[in-house]
Design a protein around this motif. Structure first.
Motif, PDB file in Angstrom:
ATOM      1  N   GLU A  30       0.806  -1.209   0.000  1.00 41.10           N
ATOM      2  CA  GLU A  30       0.000   0.000   0.000  1.00 41.10           C
ATOM      3  C   GLU A  30       0.845   1.268   0.000  1.00 41.10           C
ATOM      4  O   GLU A  30       0.354   2.337  -0.307  1.00 41.10           O
ATOM      5  N   GLU A  34      -0.587   5.409  -3.391  1.00 46.47           N
ATOM      6  CA  GLU A  34      -1.314   6.315  -2.522  1.00 46.47           C
ATOM      7  C   GLU A  34      -2.573   6.770  -3.239  1.00 46.47           C
ATOM      8  O   GLU A  34      -2.553   7.073  -4.423  1.00 46.47           O
ATOM      9  N   THR A  35      -3.652   6.808  -2.510  1.00 43.84           N
ATOM     10  CA  THR A  35      -4.900   7.283  -3.080  1.00 43.84           C
ATOM     11  C   THR A  35      -5.373   8.482  -2.276  1.00 43.84           C
ATOM     12  O   THR A  35      -5.223   8.533  -1.064  1.00 43.84           O
ATOM     13  N   GLU A  36      -5.927   9.435  -2.988  1.00 40.25           N
ATOM     14  CA  GLU A  36      -6.466  10.602  -2.325  1.00 40.25           C
ATOM     15  C   GLU A  36      -7.901  10.313  -1.922  1.00 40.25           C
ATOM     16  O   GLU A  36      -8.639   9.665  -2.649  1.00 40.25           O
ATOM     17  N   THR A  37      -8.282  10.803  -0.763  1.00 37.85           N
ATOM     18  CA  THR A  37      -9.658  10.635  -0.321  1.00 37.85           C
ATOM     19  C   THR A  37     -10.424  11.916  -0.601  1.00 37.85           C
ATOM     20  O   THR A  37      -9.914  13.020  -0.426  1.00 37.85           O
ATOM     21  N   GLU A  38     -11.630  11.756  -1.055  1.00 35.40           N
ATOM     22  CA  GLU A  38     -12.481  12.895  -1.345  1.00 35.40           C
ATOM     23  C   GLU A  38     -13.492  13.062  -0.230  1.00 35.40           C
ATOM     24  O   GLU A  38     -13.985  12.097   0.324  1.00 35.40           O
ATOM     25  N   ASP A  39     -13.803  14.301   0.093  1.00 37.94           N
ATOM     26  CA  ASP A  39     -14.791  14.595   1.119  1.00 37.94           C
ATOM     27  C   ASP A  39     -16.171  14.577   0.480  1.00 37.94           C
ATOM     28  O   ASP A  39     -16.477  15.384  -0.389  1.00 37.94           O
ATOM     29  N   HIS A  40     -17.001  13.614   0.882  1.00 39.20           N
ATOM     30  CA  HIS A  40     -18.350  13.476   0.344  1.00 39.20           C
ATOM     31  C   HIS A  40     -19.401  13.878   1.364  1.00 39.20           C
ATOM     32  O   HIS A  40     -20.567  13.538   1.217  1.00 39.20           O
TER      33      HIS A  40
END
Length: 73
Positions: A30, A34-40
């Motif tokens: 992992e 890296e993955t970006e997280t979105e604010d939902h």
């Protein structure tokens, strides 16, 4: 029919190995992907929510006591 199952098993094993190699599988490192997280999140109108809850059906104590799920909560 046995040959079909054998081919299917090989295809499944190959696709799993490929996904691990590409970094999409469970065993992928992992730190490399890296993955970006979105604010939902969405703002909630507290007064409207409270009004909605207050206008709903409320179980009495006897109903709650009879429910295994409700007593566990």
């Amino acid at each position: 029919m046995k040959a079909y199952k054998k081919v299917l098993a090989y295809m499944l094993a190959f696709s799993m190995a490929l996904s691990f190699t590409l970094g999409t599988g469970v065993l992928a490192d992992e730190t490399e992907t890296e993955t970006e997280t979105e604010d939902h999140s969405v703002a909630i109108d507290k007064d409207a929510f409270d009004e909605l809850i207050a206008s709903g059906i409320v179980a009495d104590d006897e109903t709650i006591a009879a429910s295994e799920w409700a007593t566990a909560v």
